[in-house]
Design a protein around this motif. Structure first.
Motif, PDB file in Angstrom:
ATOM      1  N   LYS A 151       0.832  -1.206   0.000  1.00  0.00           N
ATOM      2  CA  LYS A 151       0.000   0.000   0.000  1.00  0.00           C
ATOM      3  C   LYS A 151       0.870   1.261   0.000  1.00  0.00           C
ATOM      4  N   GLU A 152       1.963   1.220   0.751  1.00  0.00           N
ATOM      5  CA  GLU A 152       2.870   2.367   0.830  1.00  0.00           C
ATOM      6  C   GLU A 152       3.547   2.617  -0.518  1.00  0.00           C
ATOM      7  N   VAL A 153       3.923   1.535  -1.189  1.00  0.00           N
ATOM      8  CA  VAL A 153       4.551   1.659  -2.505  1.00  0.00           C
ATOM      9  C   VAL A 153       3.577   2.272  -3.504  1.00  0.00           C
ATOM     10  N   ILE A 154       2.333   1.799  -3.484  1.00  0.00           N
ATOM     11  CA  ILE A 154       1.322   2.308  -4.411  1.00  0.00           C
ATOM     12  C   ILE A 154       1.009   3.770  -4.119  1.00  0.00           C
ATOM     13  N   LYS A 155       0.902   4.101  -2.845  1.00  0.00           N
ATOM     14  CA  LYS A 155       0.496   5.448  -2.447  1.00  0.00           C
ATOM     15  C   LYS A 155       1.623   6.470  -2.564  1.00  0.00           C
ATOM     16  N   ASN A 156       2.841   6.094  -2.111  1.00  0.00           N
ATOM     17  CA  ASN A 156       3.929   7.077  -2.008  1.00  0.00           C
ATOM     18  C   ASN A 156       5.181   6.708  -2.806  1.00  0.00           C
ATOM     19  N   GLY A 157       5.113   5.617  -3.555  1.00  0.00           N
ATOM     20  CA  GLY A 157       6.290   5.193  -4.309  1.00  0.00           C
ATOM     21  C   GLY A 157       7.285   4.418  -3.481  1.00  0.00           C
ATOM     22  N   GLY A 158       6.906   4.053  -2.280  1.00  0.00           N
ATOM     23  CA  GLY A 158       7.784   3.297  -1.394  1.00  0.00           C
ATOM     24  C   GLY A 158       7.781   3.866   0.007  1.00  0.00           C
ATOM     25  N   VAL A 159       8.378   3.143   0.931  1.00  0.00           N
ATOM     26  CA  VAL A 159       8.470   3.585   2.322  1.00  0.00           C
ATOM     27  C   VAL A 159       9.467   4.734   2.411  1.00  0.00           C
ATOM     28  N   ASP A 160       9.058   5.820   3.034  1.00  0.00           N
ATOM     29  CA  ASP A 160       9.893   7.026   3.141  1.00  0.00           C
ATOM     30  C   ASP A 160      11.072   6.779   4.073  1.00  0.00           C
ATOM     31  N   ALA A 161      12.298   6.875   3.519  1.00  0.00           N
ATOM     32  CA  ALA A 161      13.516   6.645   4.311  1.00  0.00           C
ATOM     33  C   ALA A 161      14.248   7.950   4.627  1.00  0.00           C
ATOM     34  N   THR A 162      13.552   9.070   4.552  1.00  0.00           N
ATOM     35  CA  THR A 162      14.177  10.358   4.871  1.00  0.00           C
ATOM     36  C   THR A 162      14.803  10.371   6.269  1.00  0.00           C
ATOM     37  N   PRO A 163      14.135   9.796   7.293  1.00  0.00           N
ATOM     38  CA  PRO A 163      14.771   9.781   8.618  1.00  0.00           C
ATOM     39  C   PRO A 163      16.119   9.052   8.628  1.00  0.00           C
ATOM     40  N   ALA A 164      16.266   8.018   7.779  1.00  0.00           N
ATOM     41  CA  ALA A 164      17.550   7.307   7.703  1.00  0.00           C
ATOM     42  C   ALA A 164      18.636   8.232   7.179  1.00  0.00           C
ATOM     43  N   LYS A 165      18.296   9.040   6.179  1.00  0.00           N
ATOM     44  CA  LYS A 165      19.260  10.000   5.638  1.00  0.00           C
ATOM     45  C   LYS A 165      19.663  11.014   6.704  1.00  0.00           C
ATOM     46  N   GLU A 166      18.689  11.500   7.457  1.00  0.00           N
ATOM     47  CA  GLU A 166      18.976  12.471   8.521  1.00  0.00           C
ATOM     48  C   GLU A 166      19.851  11.848   9.612  1.00  0.00           C
ATOM     49  N   LEU A 167      19.629  10.560   9.870  1.00  0.00           N
ATOM     50  CA  LEU A 167      20.438   9.853  10.873  1.00  0.00           C
ATOM     51  C   LEU A 167      21.887   9.742  10.404  1.00  0.00           C
ATOM     52  N   LEU A 168      22.095   9.419   9.127  1.00  0.00           N
ATOM     53  CA  LEU A 168      23.453   9.331   8.586  1.00  0.00           C
ATOM     54  C   LEU A 168      24.141  10.691   8.599  1.00  0.00           C
ATOM     55  N   GLU A 169      23.394  11.727   8.302  1.00  0.00           N
ATOM     56  CA  GLU A 169      23.971  13.078   8.340  1.00  0.00           C
ATOM     57  C   GLU A 169      24.423  13.442   9.746  1.00  0.00           C
ATOM     58  N   LYS A 170      23.745  12.893  10.742  1.00  0.00           N
ATOM     59  CA  LYS A 170      24.120  13.149  12.141  1.00  0.00           C
ATOM     60  C   LYS A 170      25.412  12.423  12.516  1.00  0.00           C
ATOM     61  N   TYR A 171      25.587  11.199  12.002  1.00  0.00           N
ATOM     62  CA  TYR A 171      26.703  10.361  12.444  1.00  0.00           C
ATOM     63  C   TYR A 171      27.925  10.399  11.520  1.00  0.00           C
ATOM     64  N   ILE A 172      27.720  10.717  10.250  1.00  0.00           N
ATOM     65  CA  ILE A 172      28.834  10.674   9.299  1.00  0.00           C
ATOM     66  C   ILE A 172      29.187  12.090   8.849  1.00  0.00           C
ATOM     67  N   ASP A 173      30.441  12.434   9.060  1.00  0.00           N
ATOM     68  CA  ASP A 173      30.959  13.759   8.692  1.00  0.00           C
ATOM     69  C   ASP A 173      31.736  13.597   7.381  1.00  0.00           C
TER      70      ASP A 173
END
Length: 395
Positions: free
Chosen positions: A92-114
């Motif tokens: 349902k998420e793929v159909i509705k939004n093109g997939g599960v939103d992983a933006t929080p994962a990107k923000e987490l990497l930005e916090k930990y990786i310089d």
């Protein structure tokens, strides 16, 4: 010590294993001259290139599935995104939004990786992803990326099917593991032939080249890949176990520990082999594995045999898995190999005759061996039987 190139395979949550391997390599003093990773291996590669183990470990000790995704609604299995119980919601998420939103994962990497620190530490970091827009693989090193794009490329390399698009330049990317999940060729093409491969997945990718010719390669991987769990199974205890297993396996890969599926100091493992013979010592490990003995510890020979004996006589010897080990793994040389194990583990004070038979079998197994091999297997029969009888009396 000459430096190695480091290959880090993809595998989601199983990537915690690679942190344990890195810890061991740091202790041993292994020098890394370049890194190539894919998916979570690319992310761990960035941590290693950054050079801050404590920060990386903090990430793995605290990361949870909920930290990496935005999901409309509540998951039926909140600890394992792609479990069967979540499939309907994901579709349902793929159909509705093109997939599960992983933006929080990107923000987490930005916090930990310089990114600046990764570039400054001068360990070349390469990764693999697949460009769906152009239908072609992308193998790229950090010095070829625009400044500020590292996290975008890491997200592109780790875009697992079902996740919404994340990547540089607004193009569509796919998890690099689908193309090559252990990118040996990325470093071989740079002339690096001394390699350490930390492999956490049975999947190798559709274009993987097992290029092992004329190379000095050390593989670090678990005895049983299933022990690492599922790709999206982010649980603190599981991650801690993965780190510990990676640490122990790396120590074993470099000769600081011994054993097949358990861990011993090399001297202790040699004692086990000399006392019972190579084959029976191996079968004892297989039996311990079938009995579910704790494998995340370093055993002495005596401790291993004592615990194995306790597990065996506690009623578990009738399980199907144990019967398979006794009947399939402990195979032909003769039926006597089974008797050898039973004698070693026997609680029956009248079992001495079985143990005597076991010694005869061990002697028989030395037939045809070279003198040096035979000498290594020779055992003082009287001493072993006396020790066995003493242990039986004490029990």
């Amino acid at each position: 010590m000459k430096p190695y190139g480091l290959i880090l395979a993809g595998g989601g949550a199983k990537g915690a294993y690679q942190m344990g391997a890195w810890k061991a390599m740091r202790e041993i003093g292994i020098k890394i001259e370049a890194i190539a990773g894919v998916s979570i291996g690319a992310i761990n590669g960035a941590f290693i290139a950054q050079g801050d183990y404590d920060r990386a470990l903090d990430f793995w000790n605290n990361v949870e599935l909920a930290d990496g995704i935005n999901f409309s609604g509540e998951l039926k299995d909140p600890n394992n995104l792609f479990s069967k119980s979540n499939m309907v919601q994901i579709v349902k998420e793929v159909i509705k939004n093109g997939g599960v939103d992983a933006t929080p994962a990107k923000e987490l990497l930005e916090k930990y990786i310089d990114e600046d620190r990764v570039r400054e530490n001068s360990i070349p970091l390469g990764l693999v992803t697949y460009n769906l827009s152009g239908m072609k693989p992308v193998e790229i090193f950090i010095d070829e990326m625009e400044n500020g794009k590292l996290i975008d490329y890491l997200m592109a390399s780790a875009r697992f099917p079902g996740l919404a698009n994340q990547g540089p330049d607004g193009q569509s990317y796919f998890d690099g593991g689908v193309y090559d999940n252990a990118p040996i060729s990325v470093l071989r093409d740079r002339g690096i032939n001394r390699l350490i491969i930390v492999d956490i997945s049975t999947m190798k990718g559709m274009a993987h080249r097992q290029d092992l010719s004329n190379a000095d390669i050390i593989f670090i991987r678990p005895y049983e890949p299933k022990d690492l769990g599922e790709i999206f199974e982010f649980e603190k205890e599981k991650n801690q176990n993965r780190v510990e297993m990676g640490y122990l396996d790396a120590k074993k890969a470099f000769g600081f520990l011994s054993g097949r599926c358990f861990y011993f100091m090399p001297r202790e493992y040699k004692i086990l082999q000399q006392k019972y013979g190579f084959r029976v010592a191996n079968d004892m490990e297989m039996l311990g594995f079938a009995l579910g003995m704790d494998r995340l510890k370093v055993y002495t020979a005596k401790e291993f045999v004592n615990i194995l004996k306790q597990e065996y006589v506690n009623g578990k010897q009738d399980t199907e898995e144990v019967r398979q080990v006794l009947g399939r793994t402990i195979i032909p040389h003769s039926e006597g190999r089974k008797e050898a194990l039973k004698a070693i583990l026997s609680k029956d004070k009248k079992a001495n005759y079985k143990f005597k038979y076991a010694i005869d079998i061990l002697e028989e197994m030395t037939d045809g061996m070279m003198p040096d091999e035979k000498n290594e297997l020779q055992t003082d029969e009287d001493e072993i039987i006396e020790e066995f009888e003493t242990e039986q009396t004490e029990e």
